[in-house]
Design a protein around this motif. Structure first.
Motif, PDB file in Angstrom:
ATOM      1  N   ASP A   1       0.849  -1.255   0.074  1.00 10.78           N
ATOM      2  CA  ASP A   1      -0.116   0.043   0.056  1.00 10.78           C
ATOM      3  C   ASP A   1       0.671   1.380  -0.011  1.00 10.78           C
ATOM      4  OD1 ASP A   1      -2.448  -1.300   0.123  1.00 10.78           O
ATOM      5  OD2 ASP A   1      -2.404  -1.379   2.359  1.00 10.78           O
ATOM      6  N   ALA A   2       0.218   2.281  -0.745  1.00  8.96           N
ATOM      7  CA  ALA A   2       1.211   3.601  -0.588  1.00  8.96           C
ATOM      8  C   ALA A   2       0.090   4.668  -0.714  1.00  8.96           C
ATOM      9  CB  ALA A   2       1.765   3.705  -2.106  1.00  8.96           C
ATOM     10  N   PHE A   3       0.303   5.729   0.049  1.00  8.94           N
ATOM     11  CA  PHE A   3      -0.767   6.766   0.301  1.00  8.94           C
ATOM     12  C   PHE A   3      -0.091   8.041   0.114  1.00  8.94           C
ATOM     13  CE2 PHE A   3      -2.569   3.514   2.537  1.00  8.94           C
ATOM     14  CZ  PHE A   3      -3.651   3.453   2.378  1.00  8.94           C
ATOM     15  N   VAL A   4      -0.617   8.764  -0.955  1.00 10.95           N
ATOM     16  CA  VAL A   4      -0.266  10.112  -1.167  1.00 10.95           C
ATOM     17  C   VAL A   4      -0.586  11.260   0.114  1.00 10.95           C
ATOM     18  CG1 VAL A   4      -0.225  11.956  -2.897  1.00 10.95           C
ATOM     19  CG2 VAL A   4      -0.308   9.393  -3.629  1.00 10.95           C
ATOM     20  N   VAL A   5       0.458  11.844   0.266  1.00  3.51           N
ATOM     21  CA  VAL A   5       0.162  13.010   1.514  1.00  3.51           C
ATOM     22  C   VAL A   5       0.814  14.236   0.889  1.00  3.51           C
ATOM     23  CG1 VAL A   5       0.525  11.263   3.305  1.00  3.51           C
ATOM     24  CG2 VAL A   5       2.547  12.551   2.572  1.00  3.51           C
ATOM     25  N   PRO A   6      -0.143  15.412   1.304  1.00  6.56           N
ATOM     26  CA  PRO A   6       0.567  16.747   0.915  1.00  6.56           C
ATOM     27  C   PRO A   6       1.658  16.936   1.674  1.00  6.56           C
ATOM     28  CG  PRO A   6      -1.337  16.914   2.471  1.00  6.56           C
ATOM     29  CD  PRO A   6      -1.237  15.245   2.220  1.00  6.56           C
ATOM     30  N   GLU A   7       2.415  17.995   1.043  1.00  8.24           N
ATOM     31  CA  GLU A   7       3.730  18.534   1.608  1.00  8.24           C
ATOM     32  C   GLU A   7       3.460  19.025   2.963  1.00  8.24           C
ATOM     33  OE1 GLU A   7       5.884  21.162  -0.916  1.00  8.24           O
ATOM     34  OE2 GLU A   7       5.408  19.733  -2.713  1.00  8.24           O
ATOM     35  N   SER A   8       2.261  19.663   3.154  1.00  5.39           N
ATOM     36  CA  SER A   8       2.005  20.119   4.535  1.00  5.39           C
ATOM     37  C   SER A   8       2.100  19.090   5.762  1.00  5.39           C
ATOM     38  CB  SER A   8       0.696  20.880   4.725  1.00  5.39           C
ATOM     39  OG  SER A   8      -0.206  20.194   4.374  1.00  5.39           O
ATOM     40  N   ALA A   9       1.547  17.913   5.290  1.00  2.00           N
ATOM     41  CA  ALA A   9       1.591  16.816   6.369  1.00  2.00           C
ATOM     42  C   ALA A   9       3.224  16.115   6.561  1.00  2.00           C
ATOM     43  CB  ALA A   9       0.757  15.507   5.804  1.00  2.00           C
ATOM     44  N   VAL A  10       3.830  16.257   5.356  1.00  2.00           N
ATOM     45  CA  VAL A  10       5.394  15.925   5.810  1.00  2.00           C
ATOM     46  C   VAL A  10       6.013  16.897   6.659  1.00  2.00           C
ATOM     47  CG1 VAL A  10       7.373  15.505   4.500  1.00  2.00           C
ATOM     48  CG2 VAL A  10       5.445  14.524   3.462  1.00  2.00           C
ATOM     49  N   ALA A  11       5.777  18.089   6.351  1.00  2.71           N
ATOM     50  CA  ALA A  11       6.430  19.190   7.093  1.00  2.71           C
ATOM     51  C   ALA A  11       5.896  19.159   8.835  1.00  2.71           C
ATOM     52  CB  ALA A  11       6.050  20.408   6.495  1.00  2.71           C
ATOM     53  N   MET A  12       4.729  18.822   8.739  1.00  2.00           N
ATOM     54  CA  MET A  12       4.210  18.578  10.222  1.00  2.00           C
ATOM     55  C   MET A  12       4.933  17.373  10.833  1.00  2.00           C
ATOM     56  SD  MET A  12       0.451  18.163  11.888  1.00  2.00           S
ATOM     57  CE  MET A  12      -0.142  16.983  10.989  1.00  2.00           C
ATOM     58  N   ALA A  13       4.962  16.200  10.217  1.00  2.00           N
ATOM     59  CA  ALA A  13       5.574  15.119  10.871  1.00  2.00           C
ATOM     60  C   ALA A  13       6.978  15.345  11.075  1.00  2.00           C
ATOM     61  CB  ALA A  13       5.390  14.004   9.892  1.00  2.00           C
ATOM     62  N   THR A  14       7.558  15.922  10.016  1.00  2.26           N
ATOM     63  CA  THR A  14       9.174  16.355  10.355  1.00  2.26           C
ATOM     64  C   THR A  14       9.340  17.395  11.531  1.00  2.26           C
ATOM     65  OG1 THR A  14       9.652  16.051   7.902  1.00  2.26           O
ATOM     66  CG2 THR A  14      11.173  17.235   9.313  1.00  2.26           C
ATOM     67  N   ALA A  15       8.502  18.169  11.572  1.00  2.33           N
ATOM     68  CA  ALA A  15       8.411  19.327  12.802  1.00  2.33           C
ATOM     69  C   ALA A  15       8.521  18.359  14.208  1.00  2.33           C
ATOM     70  CB  ALA A  15       7.597  20.235  12.674  1.00  2.33           C
ATOM     71  N   ARG A  16       7.364  17.424  14.046  1.00  2.00           N
ATOM     72  CA  ARG A  16       7.277  16.552  15.474  1.00  2.00           C
ATOM     73  C   ARG A  16       8.653  15.906  15.728  1.00  2.00           C
ATOM     74  NH1 ARG A  16       0.619  15.018  14.954  1.00  2.00           N
ATOM     75  NH2 ARG A  16       0.088  17.235  15.114  1.00  2.00           N
ATOM     76  N   MET A  17       9.090  15.246  14.768  1.00  2.00           N
ATOM     77  CA  MET A  17      10.179  14.382  14.866  1.00  2.00           C
ATOM     78  C   MET A  17      11.598  15.075  15.551  1.00  2.00           C
ATOM     79  SD  MET A  17       9.444  11.320  13.666  1.00  2.00           S
ATOM     80  CE  MET A  17      11.092  10.582  13.731  1.00  2.00           C
ATOM     81  N   GLY A  18      11.522  16.367  15.535  1.00  2.00           N
ATOM     82  CA  GLY A  18      12.543  17.212  15.986  1.00  2.00           C
ATOM     83  C   GLY A  18      12.610  17.432  17.407  1.00  2.00           C
ATOM     84  N   LYS A  19      11.512  16.945  18.213  1.00  2.00           N
ATOM     85  CA  LYS A  19      11.486  17.380  19.479  1.00  2.00           C
ATOM     86  C   LYS A  19      12.379  16.506  20.340  1.00  2.00           C
ATOM     87  CE  LYS A  19       7.538  19.324  19.030  1.00  2.00           C
ATOM     88  NZ  LYS A  19       7.423  20.907  19.122  1.00  2.00           N
ATOM     89  N   LEU A  20      13.004  16.919  21.601  1.00  2.00           N
ATOM     90  CA  LEU A  20      14.055  16.379  22.228  1.00  2.00           C
ATOM     91  C   LEU A  20      13.592  14.867  22.864  1.00  2.00           C
ATOM     92  CD1 LEU A  20      16.874  16.324  23.278  1.00  2.00           C
ATOM     93  CD2 LEU A  20      16.038  17.614  25.126  1.00  2.00           C
ATOM     94  N   TRP A  21      12.551  14.916  23.360  1.00  2.00           N
ATOM     95  CA  TRP A  21      11.907  13.573  24.117  1.00  2.00           C
ATOM     96  C   TRP A  21      11.872  12.779  22.980  1.00  2.00           C
ATOM     97  CZ3 TRP A  21       7.508  11.293  22.562  1.00  2.00           C
ATOM     98  CH2 TRP A  21       6.594  12.030  22.031  1.00  2.00           C
ATOM     99  N   HIS A  22      11.316  12.981  21.871  1.00  2.00           N
ATOM    100  CA  HIS A  22      11.047  12.077  20.913  1.00  2.00           C
ATOM    101  C   HIS A  22      12.274  11.196  20.135  1.00  2.00           C
ATOM    102  CE1 HIS A  22       9.863  10.603  16.622  1.00  2.00           C
ATOM    103  NE2 HIS A  22       8.690  10.617  17.324  1.00  2.00           N
ATOM    104  N   SER A  23      13.548  12.200  20.170  1.00  2.00           N
ATOM    105  CA  SER A  23      14.845  11.597  19.668  1.00  2.00           C
ATOM    106  C   SER A  23      15.438  10.882  21.036  1.00  2.00           C
ATOM    107  CB  SER A  23      15.907  13.030  19.508  1.00  2.00           C
ATOM    108  OG  SER A  23      15.267  13.589  18.343  1.00  2.00           O
ATOM    109  N   ALA A  24      15.160  11.150  22.100  1.00  2.00           N
ATOM    110  CA  ALA A  24      15.697  10.490  23.345  1.00  2.00           C
ATOM    111  C   ALA A  24      14.848   9.031  23.382  1.00  2.00           C
ATOM    112  CB  ALA A  24      15.287  11.232  24.658  1.00  2.00           C
ATOM    113  N   VAL A  25      13.664   8.968  23.165  1.00  2.00           N
ATOM    114  CA  VAL A  25      12.957   7.889  23.208  1.00  2.00           C
ATOM    115  C   VAL A  25      13.372   6.774  22.021  1.00  2.00           C
ATOM    116  CG1 VAL A  25      10.780   6.584  22.705  1.00  2.00           C
ATOM    117  CG2 VAL A  25      11.101   8.535  24.551  1.00  2.00           C
ATOM    118  N   ASN A  26      13.798   7.543  20.786  1.00  2.00           N
ATOM    119  CA  ASN A  26      14.158   6.732  19.690  1.00  2.00           C
ATOM    120  C   ASN A  26      15.677   6.290  20.131  1.00  2.00           C
ATOM    121  OD1 ASN A  26      15.734   7.087  16.782  1.00  2.00           O
ATOM    122  ND2 ASN A  26      13.871   5.935  16.607  1.00  2.00           N
ATOM    123  N   THR A  27      16.406   6.878  20.361  1.00  2.00           N
ATOM    124  CA  THR A  27      17.826   6.563  20.758  1.00  2.00           C
ATOM    125  C   THR A  27      18.046   5.577  21.780  1.00  2.00           C
ATOM    126  OG1 THR A  27      18.597   8.715  20.163  1.00  2.00           O
ATOM    127  CG2 THR A  27      20.218   7.441  21.536  1.00  2.00           C
TER     128      THR A  27
END
Length: 111
Positions: A67-93
């Motif tokens: 399956d593949a889903f097309v998403v608008p650039e605004s959704a990618v930008a929002m997801a990318t911005a959320r990934m930048g949170k410090l707690w997010h990176s800490a949990v991932n690491t």
């Protein structure tokens, strides 16, 4: 009931199930060969009918690796911005990349 031969009747019947309440439609169908495309279209037609006739209807899907889903650039930008949170990176690491891993793929452009 038969999704391939009674699509309109099924859509109309589901339209009247639990009136006034929110409906969530799951599309979990499969048939071999060309019948898969036909049953998928029937399921989509039923879902489209319900979304049109019953405001607030939500859709659920069982995804596969194909399956593949097309998403608008605004959704990618929002997801990318959320990934930048410090707690997010800490949990991932701390989980060695098992949790909160980015779900973002290369951009594909059509000609």
């Amino acid at each position: 009931c038969d999704l391939l031969t009674e699509t309109p009747e099924i859509a109309k019947w589901l339209e009247g199930v639990h009136p006034g309440r929110q409906l969530c439609v799951g599309s979990y169908t499969y048939l071999d060969s060309d019948k898969f495309a036909r049953i998928a279209v029937a399921g989509d037609a039923i879902a489209a009918h319900l979304v049109d006739k019953r405001p607030g209807t939500t859709l659920a899907f069982l995804l596969s690796a194909a399956d593949a889903f097309v998403v608008p650039e605004s959704a990618v930008a929002m997801a990318t911005a959320r990934m930048g949170k410090l707690w997010h990176s800490a949990v991932n690491t701390a989980s060695l990349g098992k949790f909160l891993a980015p779900n973002q793929h290369l951009e594909v452009r059509s000609e």
